[in-house]
Scaffold this active site. Structure first.
Site, PDB file in Angstrom:
ATOM      1  N   HIS A 301       0.804  -1.227   0.000  1.00 40.25           N
ATOM      2  CA  HIS A 301       0.000   0.000   0.000  1.00 40.25           C
ATOM      3  C   HIS A 301       0.830   1.268   0.000  1.00 40.25           C
ATOM      4  CE1 HIS A 301      -3.367  -2.738   0.684  1.00 40.25           C
ATOM      5  NE2 HIS A 301      -3.949  -1.860  -0.106  1.00 40.25           N
ATOM      6  N   GLU A 542     -12.019  -9.830  -4.985  1.00 39.18           N
ATOM      7  CA  GLU A 542     -10.594  -9.951  -4.648  1.00 39.18           C
ATOM      8  C   GLU A 542     -10.306 -11.185  -3.801  1.00 39.18           C
ATOM      9  OE1 GLU A 542      -9.309  -6.401  -2.607  1.00 39.18           O
ATOM     10  OE2 GLU A 542     -11.114  -6.291  -1.414  1.00 39.18           O
ATOM     11  N   ASP A 566      -5.189  -8.027  -4.503  1.00 45.19           N
ATOM     12  CA  ASP A 566      -5.447  -9.118  -3.574  1.00 45.19           C
ATOM     13  C   ASP A 566      -5.790 -10.402  -4.317  1.00 45.19           C
ATOM     14  OD1 ASP A 566      -5.012  -8.196  -0.943  1.00 45.19           O
ATOM     15  OD2 ASP A 566      -6.719  -6.854  -1.191  1.00 45.19           O
ATOM     16  N   CYS A 613     -10.113  -2.248 -10.535  1.00 47.33           N
ATOM     17  CA  CYS A 613      -9.433  -1.130  -9.866  1.00 47.33           C
ATOM     18  C   CYS A 613      -8.091  -1.546  -9.274  1.00 47.33           C
ATOM     19  CB  CYS A 613     -10.311  -0.513  -8.793  1.00 47.33           C
ATOM     20  SG  CYS A 613     -10.712  -1.656  -7.475  1.00 47.33           S
TER      21      CYS A 613
HETATM   22  C1  PEP Z   1      -7.001  -4.722  -4.739  1.00 49.36           C
HETATM   23  O1  PEP Z   1      -6.856  -5.603  -3.886  1.00 49.36           O
HETATM   24  O2  PEP Z   1      -6.738  -4.883  -5.949  1.00 49.36           O
HETATM   25  C2  PEP Z   1      -7.476  -3.390  -4.357  1.00 49.36           C
HETATM   26  C3  PEP Z   1      -7.768  -2.473  -5.250  1.00 49.36           C
HETATM   27  O3  PEP Z   1      -7.569  -3.129  -3.023  1.00 49.36           O
HETATM   28  P1  PEP Z   1      -6.300  -2.793  -2.116  1.00 49.36           P
HETATM   29  O4  PEP Z   1      -5.115  -2.695  -2.996  1.00 49.36           O
HETATM   30  O5  PEP Z   1      -6.591  -1.528  -1.400  1.00 49.36           O
HETATM   31  O6  PEP Z   1      -6.244  -3.962  -1.188  1.00 49.36           O
HETATM   32 MG    MG Z   2      -7.735  -5.310  -1.927  1.00 50.64          MG
END
Ligand code: PEP
Ligand code: MG
Length: 837
Positions: A301, A542, A566, A613
């Site tokens: 992140h 995910e 994920d 996303c």
């Molecule tokens: C993902 O898992 O692709 C996602 C967009 O959520 P995050 O990266 O915040 O876990």
């Molecule tokens: Mg995620």
């Protein structure tokens, strides 16, 4: 007479902390005084003190004399002489890897002959940044000027305890499982902490009235200053060890009072072993020019955040905090994956030109990104932005976002207290208003794993990514969920707000969330607060189990968004934050592509909208696959939106479908990569050259600069998205024979898929440059031809020979030389070059 012996230093990096600590430990076993004289510089050292040994600046092959004087002098001298002859050479663990210029090919052509030192890493957020190094992980001491020393003896006791505490902590680390190089460093730190000259230096300053913090900082600063003056480059760079040791002692004394948050006082390159998203958010973002970390996966992140904040970022740069000093000015080239620690005038000049190019390119792309992205065969693809704070709204829409595809609201929760309903409402309503009718997808807070929320006191877990995170924690924190839902519902009255649920693994979870939403709606209705009763609810796909229940989940929600970050880690069972298994989580693996196809088809069969996303959606390389899948939209870091839109406008969905169906039959990711490399770009109607590809009065000073300048013009005009690849292709040809055809003209050329469409660029130099031309003359006019390798029709060779023929004609050469503006140059080159390819 006291016994003595002489030796030549056998250590390639000189006497730095680690070998010095071995020798000092051995000397410390004897009661005799052991003195060393470095005959090269006349400095003496106490063999029992690591610091004085280091300060003697003993380099490779320096002649040193050791004299031992005291009760056990004979045996001490014999043992020390034996140790130096036999064991000292092996005391130095290998140096951290430093790649030299040319060894990895990562440096640009113009800089390759400069003998520059570089540190390599993996680019995870592209761009170039330069500034002064700020190392995170260290701590700032309390303001010692404000401290009063009531009792110097007590203060000295604090320091002695602090040193002992720091040594105990290091011993504990040494008892654990650590690598041999970590062990060597820790042992050296332990020896320095036990060095009497360090302790005495600190205690002496306290006796003169200094508070402990000041005494520690000044003493460590003094020794670090000595190291900085050393001849050996390696010892100079070890000066930082002293700062670290000072911080170890300070930490023991001041503990939590130490401020961990460094202030950025100007353009900064942040260097850290690893950062949490919160640490990054805590920094003054306007000051960060680049980020370099040793670890962290490509979808951790902190990395995602860096990307969305457009901070050029490298990961996997080993031992950087030990290799550079705080405050040092460095360049981070996160396009090529290098850190350049010394900014020579040539380096500065090169990167200043590159930064101008980057700005021009972004401006050109942004100009066209305000319109919707439409494929060659007329399909509109929504390209939305991922963000995590209100400050990112304006950049997102000015980069051409068709909406907010993912608002990671959990970043608002990563504070000391959860945000109130009103605070959240303000932010969500601001997003809804800024979107002006475009969709805004607000994800319910997804804390856990690498996204902490300290007040929730989430338990430490062995496998946090498989643990208590996302929707799984909601029941235990129902009040937070209710507060957020009310805030989102209130904001829904201000625009097209959607709500998205993270980490859904079962149908029960989404039913629970929907029941909560209904409760929040009832409560607002009771309070007579308006909201959109039809606000769409969506699920993040995910967790693989959700993908296999999609038909049933379709009955519960209006839309889906694929979270590949994920999904891919759970699919391949490879932790997204662990770089050792990063190779497994390949989103282009046919197994994963098949999985995605199944997911998208399921959703579409039930008439549901499905987008993506995850970070997979932010890379233009993947666009042919994503369009082939038939996604309704994608959402990515807002800085990527302009290039994504530009690229979509060159693709045809039907070509992408065929490409995907071939990819699904591939046996591994490498085969898919080859398919993608072969290219799927639809043929565009751009002419070979336009006015923006004509550069007049160029200030380039060498052949390398001239070629790079034209390549950069191609990049600004989106005729290449890979300027480094294009430049290399030109040079590959150039190395076979010089393209300086004579009379001051050169026609460098290449066939490469790094160029998006067949193109010509012209550059007229203010000052001619050396080109190894056939007639030995300097070159004043450069005409660069680039054709695509995969769909070259031989035309560029035709153009090349046409031009070469024309250049034989003196009248033509004169006309081209005298052409004063771009139009005149184009006219002179002739109509045949201007027609569509
Ligand atoms: C993902 O898992 O692709 C996602 C967009 O959520 P995050 O990266 O915040 O876990
Ligand atoms: Mg995620």
């Amino acid at each position: 007479m006291a016994p003595e012996f002489t030796f030549l230093c056998p250590l390639p990096n000189g006497f730095h902390a680690r070998p010095a600590s071995h020798l000092a430990t051995l000397a410390g076993k004897f009661i005799s005084d052991c003195t060393l004289l470095n005959r090269r510089n006349g400095r003496t050292a106490d063999l029992k003190s690591v610091l004085s040994l280091i300060a003697a600046d003993i380099g490779l092959k320096d002649e040193c004399n050791v004299r031992v004087c005291g009760d056990d002098e004979q045996s001490a001298c014999r043992v020390l002489e034996e140790f130096i002859a036999q064991e000292l050479p092996a005391c130095d663990v290998p140096l951290p890897e430093i790649s030299l210029n040319g060894a990895n090919g990562a440096l640009p052509r113009s800089l390759r002959s400069q003998g520059l030192e570089t540190y390599c890493g993996v680019p995870v957020s592209r761009g170039i940044g330069y500034g002064n190094v700020v190392i995170i992980g260290g701590m700032a001491p309390p303001d010692f000027k404000a401290e009063k020393v009531a009792d110097p003896e007590l203060e000295q006791e604090r320091v002695k305890h602090g040193i002992e505490g720091a040594r105990a902590r290091i011993r504990k680390k040494l008892a654990g499982e650590i690598s041999s190089s970590e062990r060597a460093i820790l042992e050296a730190h332990l020896a320095i902490l036990g060095d009497a000259s360090l302790t005495n230096g600190i205690l002496g300053k306290i006796a003169q009235g200094s508070p402990a913090s000041q005494a520690i900082l000044e003493t460590t600063e003094f020794y670090s200053g000595l190291l900085q003056k050393a001849e050996s480059h390696y010892i100079r760079e070890r000066a930082d060890d002293l700062h670290e040791i000072g911080h170890e002692i300070l930490y023991e004394i001041y503990g939590a009072k130490l401020q961990r948050k460094p202030a950025l006082t100007g353009p900064s390159v942040v260097v850290a072993e690893k950062l949490t998203p919160q640490q990054l958010l805590d920094l003054d973002r306007t000051g960060i020019r680049a980020l370099v970390m040793e670890s962290g996966g490509t979808t951790s992140h902190a990395v995602i955040l860096a990307r969305s904040l457009a901070i050029p970022t490298l990961i996997g740069v080993k031992n950087l905090p030990q290799l550079i000093s705080p405050g040092q000015e460095v360049i981070v080239d996160a396009n090529r994956g290098v850190v350049i620690p010394k900014l020579t005038p040539t380096v500065r000049r090169y990167y200043e030109r590159e930064l101008i190019t980057q700005r021009k390119r972004q401006a050109a792309l942004v100009r066209d990104a305000m319109a919707p992205a439409i494929t060659v065969d007329g399909q509109v693809i929504e390209v939305a932005a991922n963000l995590s704070s209100a400050e990112e709204l304006e950049p997102a829409f000015s980069n051409g976002a068709d909406g907010i595809g993912l608002f990671r609201t959990e970043m608002l929760f990563a504070k000391e207290h959860p945000p109130s309903e009103d605070e959240q409402f303000e932010i969500y309503a601001q997003a809804a208003r800024a979107a002006r009718g475009r969709p805004v997808v607000l994800r319910i807070f997804d804390v856990g794993a690498d996204k902490p929320a300290p007040y929730l006191k989430l338990p430490a877990e062995d496998n946090p990514f498989l643990g208590f995170r996302g929707v799984r924690i909601y029941e235990q924190h129902q009040e937070l969920v209710q507060t957020q839902m009310r805030a989102i519902l209130r904001a829904s009255g201000f625009g097209r707000v959607h709500i998205l649920v993270p980490m859904v693994a079962t149908r029960e979870e989404i039913l629970w969330v929907k029941a909560q939403l209904a409760q929040a709606q009832r409560e607002l209705a009771d309070r007579q607060i308006s909201f959109d009763p039809a606000m769409a609810v969506g699920i993040m796909v995910e967790v693989p189990s959700a993908a296999f229940m999609l038909d049933q989940l379709c009955e519960e929600v209006e839309f889906f968004s694929i979270g590949t970050n994920d999904l891919v880690q759970y699919f391949f069972a490879a932790d997204r934050g662990n770089s050792r298994v990063a190779h497994l989580s390949n989103v282009r693996h046919p197994a994963f592509l098949r999985f995605l196809k199944q997911i998208v088809d399921q959703a579409h069969q039930q008439g549901k909208r499905i987008g993506m996303c995850g970070e997979m959606a932010g890379d233009i390389l993947h666009l042919p696959l994503l369009l082939g899948l038939g996604l309704d939209g994608i959402s990515a870091a807002s800085t990527e939106i302009p290039i994504l839109k530009e690229h979509i406008s060159r693709l045809s969905v039907s070509d992408c479908r065929s490409l995907l169906s071939n990819a699904l039959q591939c046996k591994n990711a490498a085969e898919v990569d080859s398919l993608l490399a072969a290219g799927t770009l639809g043929s565009t109607q751009s002419s070979l050259i336009n006015q923006d590809l004509v550069i007049l009065s160029s200030k380039s000073e060498s052949k390398e600069e001239a070629i790079r300048e034209i390549v950069n013009a191609f990049y600004v005009e989106a005729r290449t998205n890979d300027p480094d690849g294009l430049e290399e292709a030109v040079w590959t040809r150039e190395e076979v024979y010089s393209t300086g055809l004579g009379h001051g003209f050169a026609i460098p050329h290449c066939k490469s898929d790094a160029v998006t469409t067949e193109s010509i660029g012209v550059l007229k130099l203010s000052k001619p440059v050396e080109w190894s031309a056939l007639d030995g003359q300097l070159v004043h006019t450069v005409i660069l031809l680039a054709a695509r390798e995969s769909n070259a029709n031989g035309r560029h060779m035709q153009v090349f020979s046409q031009l070469a023929r024309k250049l034989m004609n003196e009248k033509f050469r004169l006309q081209l030389e005298q052409a004063e503006d771009a139009d005149a140059v184009l006219k002179c080159l002739g109509n045949e070059l201007l027609i569509s390819s």
